[in-house]
Design a protein around this motif. Structure first.
Motif, PDB file in Angstrom:
ATOM      1  N   GLY A 106      11.621  -5.051  69.626  1.00 49.76           N
ATOM      2  CA  GLY A 106      12.115  -6.355  70.058  1.00 49.76           C
ATOM      3  C   GLY A 106      13.296  -6.271  71.006  1.00 49.76           C
ATOM      4  N   GLY A 107      13.836  -5.079  71.155  1.00 44.23           N
ATOM      5  CA  GLY A 107      14.995  -4.874  72.015  1.00 44.23           C
ATOM      6  C   GLY A 107      14.621  -4.650  73.466  1.00 44.23           C
ATOM      7  N   SER A 108      15.622  -4.253  74.252  1.00 34.19           N
ATOM      8  CA  SER A 108      15.437  -4.080  75.693  1.00 34.19           C
ATOM      9  C   SER A 108      16.034  -2.755  76.161  1.00 34.19           C
ATOM     10  CB  SER A 108      16.121  -5.214  76.460  1.00 34.19           C
ATOM     11  OG  SER A 108      15.551  -6.457  76.167  1.00 34.19           O
ATOM     12  N   GLY A 114       4.656  -9.840  81.286  1.00 37.82           N
ATOM     13  CA  GLY A 114       5.515 -10.809  80.612  1.00 37.82           C
ATOM     14  C   GLY A 114       6.666 -10.171  79.866  1.00 37.82           C
ATOM     15  N   ARG A 115       6.648  -8.840  79.766  1.00 35.66           N
ATOM     16  CA  ARG A 115       7.729  -8.139  79.061  1.00 35.66           C
ATOM     17  C   ARG A 115       8.459  -7.148  79.961  1.00 35.66           C
ATOM     18  NH1 ARG A 115       6.604  -4.795  75.123  1.00 35.66           N
ATOM     19  NH2 ARG A 115       4.518  -4.198  75.871  1.00 35.66           N
ATOM     20  N   PHE A 116       7.746  -6.508  80.860  1.00 40.82           N
ATOM     21  CA  PHE A 116       8.332  -5.506  81.740  1.00 40.82           C
ATOM     22  C   PHE A 116       8.371  -6.040  83.171  1.00 40.82           C
ATOM     23  CE2 PHE A 116       7.324  -1.299  79.308  1.00 40.82           C
ATOM     24  CZ  PHE A 116       7.792  -1.866  78.132  1.00 40.82           C
ATOM     25  N   ALA A 167      12.571  -3.377  80.627  1.00 41.68           N
ATOM     26  CA  ALA A 167      11.640  -3.486  79.515  1.00 41.68           C
ATOM     27  C   ALA A 167      12.246  -4.354  78.432  1.00 41.68           C
ATOM     28  CB  ALA A 167      11.320  -2.105  78.969  1.00 41.68           C
ATOM     29  N   ASP A 168      11.652  -5.519  78.209  1.00 39.55           N
ATOM     30  CA  ASP A 168      12.118  -6.458  77.190  1.00 39.55           C
ATOM     31  C   ASP A 168      11.070  -6.602  76.094  1.00 39.55           C
ATOM     32  OD1 ASP A 168      13.343  -8.434  79.918  1.00 39.55           O
ATOM     33  OD2 ASP A 168      14.500  -7.056  78.662  1.00 39.55           O
ATOM     34  N   LYS A 169      11.501  -7.129  74.966  1.00 36.80           N
ATOM     35  CA  LYS A 169      10.593  -7.339  73.828  1.00 36.80           C
ATOM     36  C   LYS A 169       9.789  -6.072  73.552  1.00 36.80           C
ATOM     37  CE  LYS A 169      10.115 -12.236  75.034  1.00 36.80           C
ATOM     38  NZ  LYS A 169       9.172 -13.318  75.404  1.00 36.80           N
TER      39      LYS A 169
END
Length: 132
Positions: A15-17, A66-68, A83-85
């Protein structure tokens, strides 16, 4: 000697980045198509995303859409992978690679830009570990 160097990997909670960076010596990254690939233990290398050399057109694999996000930092002669989530499945060694524009002419918005054979220069990788 042309060299690509990745940095920014490490341990991150699910869940982190993280923000990975691809820097270069003896080459101007703005003149190349840059892609990020990753390889998890026991798995084949897979493409994450790419960015074109001019207008910055990007393409990312569905698994990270949608995340990266891929972007350029021209002042630092680097390409970033935000890189998120982050999910456990994202754990891998991440590599950046550079291709001459002619190798992927007008293809940087398509999955073709994630074919490893198109790329001439590769970094040594930075490892991302995900804790759940």
């Amino acid at each position: 000697q042309v060299q690509l160097v990745e940095s920014g990997g490490g341990l991150v909670q699910s869940g982190g980045s993280l923000r990975l960076s691809c820097a270069a010596s003896r080459m101007v990254l703005d003149h190349y198509i840059i892609a990020w690939f990753r390889q998890a233990p026991g798995k084949e290398r897979e493409g994450v995303g790419c960015i074109s050399e001019k207008e910055g057109t990007t393409y990312v694999h569905d698994s990270v859409k949608g995340r990266f996000t891929i972007s350029r930092d021209s002042a630092e002669n680097s390409v970033l992978l935000q890189a998120d989530k982050i999910e456990p499945a994202d754990a891998a060694v991440y590599y950046c690679a550079a291709a001459r524009p002619k190798e992927l002419f007008q293809l940087t918005h398509t999955p073709t830009c994630l074919e490893p054979s198109r790329y001439d220069y590769w970094g040594q990788g930075t490892e991302v570990t995900v804790s759940s």
